[in-house]
Design an enzyme around this catalytic site. Structure first.
Site, PDB file in Angstrom:
ATOM      1  N   GLU A   1      -8.567   5.251  -6.203  1.00 11.30           N
ATOM      2  CA  GLU A   1      -7.814   5.278  -7.348  1.00 11.30           C
ATOM      3  C   GLU A   1      -8.626   6.405  -8.372  1.00 11.30           C
ATOM      4  O   GLU A   1      -8.164   6.173  -9.459  1.00 11.30           O
ATOM      5  CB  GLU A   1      -7.180   4.388  -8.156  1.00 11.30           C
ATOM      6  CG  GLU A   1      -8.209   3.404  -8.602  1.00 11.30           C
ATOM      7  CD  GLU A   1      -8.966   2.479  -7.498  1.00 11.30           C
ATOM      8  OE1 GLU A   1      -9.147   1.311  -8.058  1.00 11.30           O
ATOM      9  OE2 GLU A   1      -8.530   2.301  -6.475  1.00 11.30           O
TER      10      GLU A   1
ATOM     11  N   HIS B   1       0.766  -0.990  -0.085  1.00 14.11           N
ATOM     12  CA  HIS B   1       0.167   0.162  -0.095  1.00 14.11           C
ATOM     13  C   HIS B   1       0.903   1.149   0.103  1.00 14.11           C
ATOM     14  O   HIS B   1       0.377   2.473  -0.396  1.00 14.11           O
ATOM     15  CB  HIS B   1      -0.912  -0.011   1.104  1.00 14.11           C
ATOM     16  CG  HIS B   1      -1.975  -0.726   0.986  1.00 14.11           C
ATOM     17  ND1 HIS B   1      -3.096  -0.751   0.343  1.00 14.11           N
ATOM     18  CD2 HIS B   1      -2.092  -2.359   1.504  1.00 14.11           C
ATOM     19  CE1 HIS B   1      -3.948  -1.914   0.386  1.00 14.11           C
ATOM     20  NE2 HIS B   1      -3.394  -2.695   1.104  1.00 14.11           N
TER      21      HIS B   1
END
Length: 298
Positions: free
Chosen positions: A220, A190
């Protein structure tokens, strides 16, 4: 391609001013802060010579309440003083529990317009910095420094209200999504994903036109609001942005990696009744870009 650091990512005049202002200039101008009402915590900068408050879509601060007049009151800046003036409102402008016509504002004064109460923070009050910080934290994404989804929706609603009065003014929204982003988190972790999003933000910010409003609205997923830009012009600009991202070499955990984005665009039309219609139209185009192979603008 030169990489940008986060402090360079401001995408509008207000952001540039707030990020570049040091402590010596932080409270040159006053502000209003909503302390009661639907927009609790909202900060209204009084940088302009005249700030209009009311129900009308053209007002600088819009309060969509029936008991608020279309143009309810104004605050005028004169040198170092600020003057509140009622504009013949039906339900009056109230300052510190008394109806007023025209009066000079003092630090700490409380202004009531309809059911909304705003506190006047004078230019030398250290609370101005505090409320500015609270406001920035409320409207910006912590990772990228861009506007968050809530702020983007608010800006979109304001622009949509104006389009109901001025249908000839184009308004285009683009939704941008990173292709196969999950694989970055799965393969590299991450932290690498966060780094990719920050680098992507720098590319987007560098390539958008002045006046564009960039926001991170999901993990995203990003949005670009383009006021006064037609869909055909937006298509060309967004294709340039898509190519800039595809050409960029992302540095993730010591590795060079390519990423691509898919983009869906839609423009405001007279048959739309609200911002959800525009969002839905752009989302359908984004889904089409994904289903047709990604790394494209639809």
């Amino acid at each position: 391609m030169t990489r940008k650091t986060l402090p360079d990512l401001a995408t509008d005049t207000d952001a540039l001013r707030s990020r570049n202002a040091g402590s010596s200039t932080a409270h040159e101008s006053a502000c209003l802060v909503v302390i009661q009402g639907a927009r609790l915590g909202t900060r209204v900068a009084l940088d302009n010579a005249r700030t209009t408050i009311g129900r009308g879509s053209s007002c600088d601060f819009h309060i969509p309440e029936r008991n608020v007049s279309r143009e309810h009151c104004t605050i005028t800046r004169r040198a170092d003083s600020y003057w509140l003036q009622d504009l013949g409102s039906t339900n009056q402008t109230v300052l510190n529990e008394s109806a007023v016509d025209k009066v000079s504002l003092s630090d700490g004064d409380q202004l009531r317009v309809g059911s909304t109460i705003l506190k006047f923070i004078g230019p030398e009050n250290i609370e101005a910095d505090y409320h500015l910080e609270l406001h920035e934290n409320a409207v910006r994404d912590a990772l990228t420094g861009l506007y968050n989804r809530r702020q983007l929706i608010g800006l979109l609603e304001r622009e949509a209200r104006q389009r109901r009065d001025r249908q000839n003014q184009p308004l285009t929204l683009a939704l941008l999504d990173v292709d196969h982003f999950k694989s970055i988190n799965d393969e590299l972790g991450h932290l690498a994903g966060d780094s990719a999003l920050r680098q992507l933000t720098a590319i987007l910010a560098k390539n958008i036109q002045p006046g564009g409003v960039l926001a991170r609205i999901g993990g995203e997923e990003f949005a670009l609001l383009m006021c006064g830009t037609t869909e055909s012009v937006a298509q060309i600009r967004l294709e340039q942005i898509r190519q800039a991202v595809a050409d960029y070499s992302f540095e993730l955990e010591g590795r060079q990696q390519r990423l691509t984005i898919s983009i869906g665009i839609a423009s405001w039309s007279s048959d739309m009744t609200g911002t959800s219609d525009l969002l839905r139209a752009a989302d359908k185009r984004l889904y089409r870009a994904k289903s047709e192979g990604r790394n494209r603008v639809c």
